[in-house]
Design a protein around this motif. Structure first.
Motif, PDB file in Angstrom:
ATOM      1  N   ARG A   1       0.821  -1.206   0.000  1.00  0.00           N
ATOM      2  CA  ARG A   1       0.000   0.000   0.000  1.00  0.00           C
ATOM      3  C   ARG A   1       0.855   1.256   0.000  1.00  0.00           C
ATOM      4  NH1 ARG A   1      -0.052  -3.183   4.173  1.00  0.00           N
ATOM      5  NH2 ARG A   1       1.053  -2.434   5.994  1.00  0.00           N
TER       6      ARG A   1
ATOM      7  N   ARG B   1      -3.212   4.017  13.907  1.00  0.00           N
ATOM      8  CA  ARG B   1      -3.265   3.460  12.559  1.00  0.00           C
ATOM      9  C   ARG B   1      -3.103   1.953  12.610  1.00  0.00           C
ATOM     10  NH1 ARG B   1      -2.516   7.167   8.431  1.00  0.00           N
ATOM     11  NH2 ARG B   1      -1.292   5.813   7.088  1.00  0.00           N
TER      12      ARG B   1
ATOM     13  N   ASN C   1      -2.356  -2.464   8.629  1.00  0.00           N
ATOM     14  CA  ASN C   1      -2.583  -2.706   7.204  1.00  0.00           C
ATOM     15  C   ASN C   1      -2.788  -1.408   6.428  1.00  0.00           C
ATOM     16  OD1 ASN C   1      -5.042  -1.964   8.196  1.00  0.00           O
ATOM     17  ND2 ASN C   1      -6.214  -3.415   6.960  1.00  0.00           N
ATOM     18  N   VAL C   2      -2.346  -0.291   6.971  1.00  0.00           N
ATOM     19  CA  VAL C   2      -2.402   0.950   6.215  1.00  0.00           C
ATOM     20  C   VAL C   2      -0.983   1.374   5.875  1.00  0.00           C
ATOM     21  CG1 VAL C   2      -4.525   1.653   7.355  1.00  0.00           C
ATOM     22  CG2 VAL C   2      -2.335   2.425   8.251  1.00  0.00           C
ATOM     23  N   CYS C   3      -0.862   2.350   4.975  1.00  0.00           N
ATOM     24  CA  CYS C   3       0.473   2.698   4.520  1.00  0.00           C
ATOM     25  C   CYS C   3       1.251   3.392   5.632  1.00  0.00           C
ATOM     26  CB  CYS C   3       0.410   3.571   3.272  1.00  0.00           C
ATOM     27  SG  CYS C   3      -0.151   5.220   3.568  1.00  0.00           S
ATOM     28  N   ASN C   4       2.566   3.439   5.458  1.00  0.00           N
ATOM     29  CA  ASN C   4       3.445   3.905   6.526  1.00  0.00           C
ATOM     30  C   ASN C   4       3.790   5.377   6.414  1.00  0.00           C
ATOM     31  OD1 ASN C   4       4.313   0.833   5.857  1.00  0.00           O
ATOM     32  ND2 ASN C   4       4.383   1.281   8.047  1.00  0.00           N
ATOM     33  N   PHE C   5       2.989   6.134   5.667  1.00  0.00           N
ATOM     34  CA  PHE C   5       3.221   7.568   5.559  1.00  0.00           C
ATOM     35  C   PHE C   5       1.987   8.295   6.054  1.00  0.00           C
ATOM     36  CE2 PHE C   5       6.390   5.888   3.057  1.00  0.00           C
ATOM     37  CZ  PHE C   5       5.939   5.358   1.858  1.00  0.00           C
TER      38      PHE C   5
ATOM     39  N   SER D   1      -5.624   6.421   3.864  1.00  0.00           N
ATOM     40  CA  SER D   1      -4.712   7.316   3.148  1.00  0.00           C
ATOM     41  C   SER D   1      -4.791   7.057   1.649  1.00  0.00           C
ATOM     42  CB  SER D   1      -3.278   7.105   3.642  1.00  0.00           C
ATOM     43  OG  SER D   1      -3.179   7.434   4.998  1.00  0.00           O
TER      44      SER D   1
ATOM     45  N   GLN E   1      -8.594  -0.538   1.520  1.00  0.00           N
ATOM     46  CA  GLN E   1      -8.897  -0.501   2.948  1.00  0.00           C
ATOM     47  C   GLN E   1      -8.196   0.643   3.659  1.00  0.00           C
ATOM     48  OE1 GLN E   1      -8.078  -4.232   4.763  1.00  0.00           O
ATOM     49  NE2 GLN E   1      -9.879  -5.220   3.878  1.00  0.00           N
ATOM     50  N   ASP E   2      -7.142   1.140   3.057  1.00  0.00           N
ATOM     51  CA  ASP E   2      -6.333   2.162   3.704  1.00  0.00           C
ATOM     52  C   ASP E   2      -6.955   3.537   3.471  1.00  0.00           C
ATOM     53  OD1 ASP E   2      -4.433   3.951   4.530  1.00  0.00           O
ATOM     54  OD2 ASP E   2      -2.761   2.869   3.657  1.00  0.00           O
TER      55      ASP E   2
END
Lengths: 794, 192
Positions: free
Chosen positions: A322, B42, B45-49, A360, A357-358
């Protein structure tokens, strides 16, 4: 016991604290011991004490008292003490404090130290917290170290030079030659620093940028070496040879190639090679590819290369990672304006990311999707976005709704589609739209004359179904008020006919008025709509009057005031109600046909501002009524309140009026008011000027009898606190038949601002008979007609 | 440019704080708390930014982080840094710590805070990436540690020598004492 055990012991004790208060107590005790240690002479324990203080500092407790200890330890000959001293300086000192000045000399000495590790400490500290003064003092030393024999020192000196240039830009020239020669180094750390230094130099100076464009072939050679060979396995990261260095070189190439055709040409082949051959299965490779794409998009590259770059980003959108999807969309967002068609090819993938799902990634996908809307894809894109609106996170609903509104406004294929789309948004996310949506939608609806019937039907049904969506309810109320007659007709081609009765509509509006879910503004909309309906329906006007009457005592002052005004409209100005509440004029200058105006006998001028918010228009209705009232007042020649008019024969009065006209008197700035009229002699008072304390009036006497009047004199009396000054009269003979007049100016000074009163005595001779009369004036006319004179004859 | 490097655990307890731009002590602690709140909520499973919090500079800066077991490693960077590059750098840093401490865990960061700073200084200097080769970093750190240890041995000698001198009763030694006598006395002091 080894020395470092002391720090660990303290940490153990602090960690054993069960409460915050206990921890504070322990730390206070430890700090006291640290202070005591700092005050003692050298006993070999000072470095440990400072280490303990740095731990305390990390926990958030005050540690500034250790600053001077840092200065002392830095000057120590022992490496262990220097080491912790420099670390403390970086963490506790800052360039704004005087203590940092004290270490300049120590740093200068250590930069020449025989041990490269001591030199390293000084370089690191200078790069971290060197002030402008320190940088100026030490720049020559750093420049010298750029030519040191060891890579370890060179790479640190290079980054130190970057810091110096950031602090003191005019020192950039000092480092330019060395930066150029550093590109010949083999050590990756030094190369990396050199690229960072050159990047900094180029970003700050256009001339330097031009010079370093000559270095593009060198950079290309270095880059190709990294891409094609694996001669330095120690820098290999997941199969990529030193991705960090590659990324830095690519970034510098981007700066050098920006807006420069020859430099861009020199790197085109390299970029194509990197873009084609780099493996993107790991983050390191993706980092290099991503930087390559950014460089391609920012320089004057060939169109084929640009398409390749966009396609790489498109592949990134499908990546499992992602992070890569996120940065890909960030880049696509930047280039969507310049390479719109290339990005459009990936529209399907981008829209799919709305389902990620994210949050961002969702946000980026939303921004990008909105940027990709065009006249060609408006229908399908809006369908996707409306689906997204019903399922997206709460924090994105407002942005989604606004984006849909903007896109619909720019690209809507038809007015009906436009209205449908906005109604859909209001129904789905009415609570999340911004405030200007309501007036914007109302303005849109007014311009779509042919859709008024359709719109009001749809809004009525939405209102009946759900009155919790405030924006939707407000628009619906407004439309029902305006086009309620169309709603009651029940004839609408686009919607299957449903008969709506007057009571149905009033029930709906009354529900909005009474619902606890209605915002005050919404109730205002509903009340005004109810009032407007009183001119659109035939049978239930009494019910409306009753509803409006109830709200005349509403606890909400805004609503109460409105209701009181509407009640007055019913009771006192019912003959004007139809005109006052007729349909709003169109809100655009170039509106076609004035359709709304056709329904009435008058066509009003369109409003000058197209996007004028509706709320002020609604509020301006009472103001219009006030203006009308004033016009009514202005149109009459008699005061509203009946007064004791002087008795006179009808014939004489009528004759006087006619004679006045014949007299051809010049118009006066403010109408004069008659204060005395008897036996054909009349006296008027006219206000010439007025201030807070002074008033100047003119008394005008005229004669409408058959005979001349002679020996005419006026005398005046005022209260004691008022000073009176009467100028000379214009004469003492008034010709007969209204042909002449006598004027006399009176100056009144009223410092105490008491209520003005003046008693005037009139004396004259009529065919030898002396006549005398007295009149009292209790108030004076003023230019603004704020007060009315009352006349009494004594 | 890297503006700050923060390491804290799952409860927000700081384990390493390094600011490359000046912030007052109070502000530093507030930034840590703000960053912890931003990062900890957070999912994995979400992005690292994510955008930096308002205290550290707002949307001009990015927080790039990795979450390992009990620790968050957060780099606050400006737009001149490559996001994916920083992600890899965090990995290099963590692997370096793992090598220096042999299976590094949170306790190593707690009890060897100074060592962790020394290691970090070989990776990032003045907010700029200095070295990305793990072997080079480890080698330099070991050389520095060796130097400190050897110097520690030398520094102990003068102290002991001073103690030895103080324990000598010089005024009481006869003028005509022979060298042999002095030599005999010195070894007897070595137990100090």
């Amino acid at each position: 016991m080894t020395p470092s055990v002391r720090l660990q012991e303290m940490i153990r004790v602090i960690r054993s604290a069960r409460t915050q208060g206990e921890e504070r107590g322990i730390i206070q005790k430890e700090c006291a011991e640290i202070r005591a240690q700092f005050r003692q002479t050298d006993n070999g324990e000072r470095s440990h004490s400072l280490a303990k203080l740095l731990y305390v500092h990390m926990l958030g407790y005050p540690a500034h008292f250790g600053q001077m200890e840092c200065v002392r330890l830095i000057a120590s000959p022992r490496y262990s003490e220097k080491r912790i001293g420099y670390l403390g300086a970086m963490m506790l000192l800052d360039e704004k404090q005087d203590a940092s000045l004290l270490i300049t000399n120590s740093i200068k000495n250590d930069l020449s130290h025989s041990s490269q590790y001591v030199q390293s400490l000084a370089l690191c500290t200078l790069a971290c917290m060197g002030s402008s003064e320190m940088c100026r003092d030490l720049a020559p030393e750093i420049e010298r170290l750029l030519r040191a024999s060891t890579s370890y020192i060179k790479k640190k000196a290079t980054l130190c030079a970057v810091h110096i240039i950031r602090k003191v830009p005019e020192l950039a020239e000092l480092f330019t030659p060395s930066a150029r020669s550093l590109l010949s180094e083999k050590n990756h750390g030094v190369l990396h620093g050199a690229v960072v230094l050159i990047t900094e130099l180029c970003e700050r100076n256009a001339e330097t940028l031009d010079k370093f464009r000559k270095a593009v072939p060198e950079l290309v050679t270095i880059m190709k070496g990294l891409v094609t060979s694996s001669y330095s396995p120690e820098h290999n990261v997941a199969g990529i040879s030193d991705p960090f260095l590659q990324v830095r070189i690519l970034r510098l190439l981007r700066i050098l190639g920006h807006n420069n055709d020859s430099a861009s040409d020199a790197m085109n082949d390299l970029l194509a090679q990197v873009a084609t051959n780099t493996d993107s299965s790991k983050t390191a490779g993706s980092a290099v590819l991503y930087e390559t794409v950014l460089t391609i998009m920012d320089i004057n590259s060939e169109s084929g290369l640009r398409v390749l770059a966009v396609n790489i980003l498109g592949r990134f959108l499908l990546n499992n990672d992602r992070n890569i999807r996120y940065i890909s969309m960030t880049s696509l967002q930047k280039i969507v304006q310049t390479d719109h068609n290339a990005v459009q090819r990936h529209r399907g993938t981008i829209v799919d990311c709305l389902k990620d799902q994210d949050t961002s990634v969702k946000r980026r996908a939303l921004e990008l999707s909105l940027a990709l809307v065009s006249p060609v894809n408006i229908r399908s894109m809006m369908k996707e976005l409306l689906i997204f609106l019903s399922s997206c996170p709460v924090e994105l609903r407002s942005q989604t709704a606004s984006g849909i509104f903007n896109a619909a406004e720019r690209y809507s294929p038809s007015k009906r589609w436009h209205i449908d789309t906005i109604l859909h948004v209001l129904t789905t996310a009415g609570g999340d739209v911004r405030d200007e949506t309501v007036p914007n939608l109302i303005q849109l609806i007014t311009t779509a004359s042919e859709l008024h019937c359709y719109t009001v039907h749809k809004l009525y049904r939405a209102l009946v179904k759900d009155i919790s969506q405030q924006s939707l309810v407000q628009v619906a109320c407004w439309c029902i008020g305006e086009y309620g007659d169309l709603l009651l007709k029940g004839e609408c081609e686009e919607i299957e006919p449903v008969q709506v009765t007057e009571d149905d509509v009033l029930d709906a509006l009354e529900t909005v008025l009474q619902s606890h879910m209605s915002a005050p503004a919404t109730r205002g909309f509903a009340l005004t709509a109810t009032m407007k309906l009183s001119t659109r329906i035939t049978d239930n006007v009494d019910r409306i009057r009753s509803i409006v009457s109830i709200y005349g005592s509403c606890i909400d002052l805004e609503l109460q005031q409105r209701a009181v005004e509407y009640n007055a409209l019913f009771k006192k100005y019912d003959h004007m109600r139809a005109a006052v509440l007729e349909r709003m004029p169109l809100m655009e200058k170039n509106s076609p046909g004035h359709t709304n105006g056709d329904s009435s006998g008058e066509i009003k001028e369109p409003e000058p501002a197209k996007t004028k918010p509706v709320e002020p228009i609604l509020l301006s209705e009472p103001a219009n009524q006030v203006c009308d009232l004033l016009d009514l007042l202005g149109g009459t020649d008699t005061p509203v309140q009946p007064s004791s008019a002087p008795t006179s024969t009808a014939t004489t009065t009528s004759s006087a009026d006619l004679l006045d006209l014949l007299g051809g008197l010049e118009p006066t700035p403010v109408p004069a008011v008659t204060v005395y009229e008897k036996n054909g002699v009349s006296l008027k008072i006219q206000c010439d000027s007025q201030t807070d304390t002074d008033i100047t009036v003119t008394l005008i006497a005229s004669n409408s009898t058959q005979n001349d009047i002679s020996n005419f004199t006026l005398q005046a009396a005022v209260p004691k606190s008022v000073q009176l000054q009467m100028k000379a009269p214009s004469g003492n003979v008034i010709a007969a038949h209204g042909l002449g007049q006598v004027t006399q100016t009176v100056l009144l000074n009223n410092p105490n601002k008491v209520s003005l009163k003046m008693r005037v005595r009139v004396s004259y001779s009529d065919q030898g008979t002396m006549l005398q009369d007295t009149v009292q004036i209790d108030s004076f006319p003023s230019p603004s007609w704020n007060s009315q004179p009352s006349i009494g004859v004594l | 440019m890297i503006k700050a490097i923060l390491i804290f655990n799952n409860h927000g307890k700081p384990r390493l704080i390094r600011f490359y731009q000046y912030f007052a002590e109070d502000m530093q602690q507030q930034i840590i708390r703000e960053t912890f709140h931003l990062v900890s909520k957070r999912d994995d499973n979400v992005c690292n930014f994510l955008e930096g919090g308002s205290l550290i500079g707002g949307s001009d800066y990015k927080l790039i982080y990795r979450h390992y077991a009990t620790l968050y490693f957060v780099f606050c960077v400006d737009s001149s840094e490559s996001e994916l590059g920083i992600l890899d750098l965090i990995q290099v840093f963590v692997e370096t710590l793992d090598k220096c401490f042999e299976n590094v865990c949170e306790l190593d960061l707690i009890f060897h805070m100074d060592k962790v700073h020394y290691i970090l200084q070989e990776v990032v200097m003045g907010g700029m990436v200095l070295e990305t080769n793990m072997n080079e970093i480890v080698a330099q750190v070991e050389l520095q540690n060796r130097m400190e240890k050897s110097e520690g041995g030398l520094s102990a000698a003068p102290a002991r020598a001073v103690s030895a001198v103080k324990n000598m009763n010089l005024p009481e030694i006869p003028r005509n004492i022979n060298i042999g006598d002095i030599n005999i006395k010195v070894p007897s002091l070595s137990p100090f």
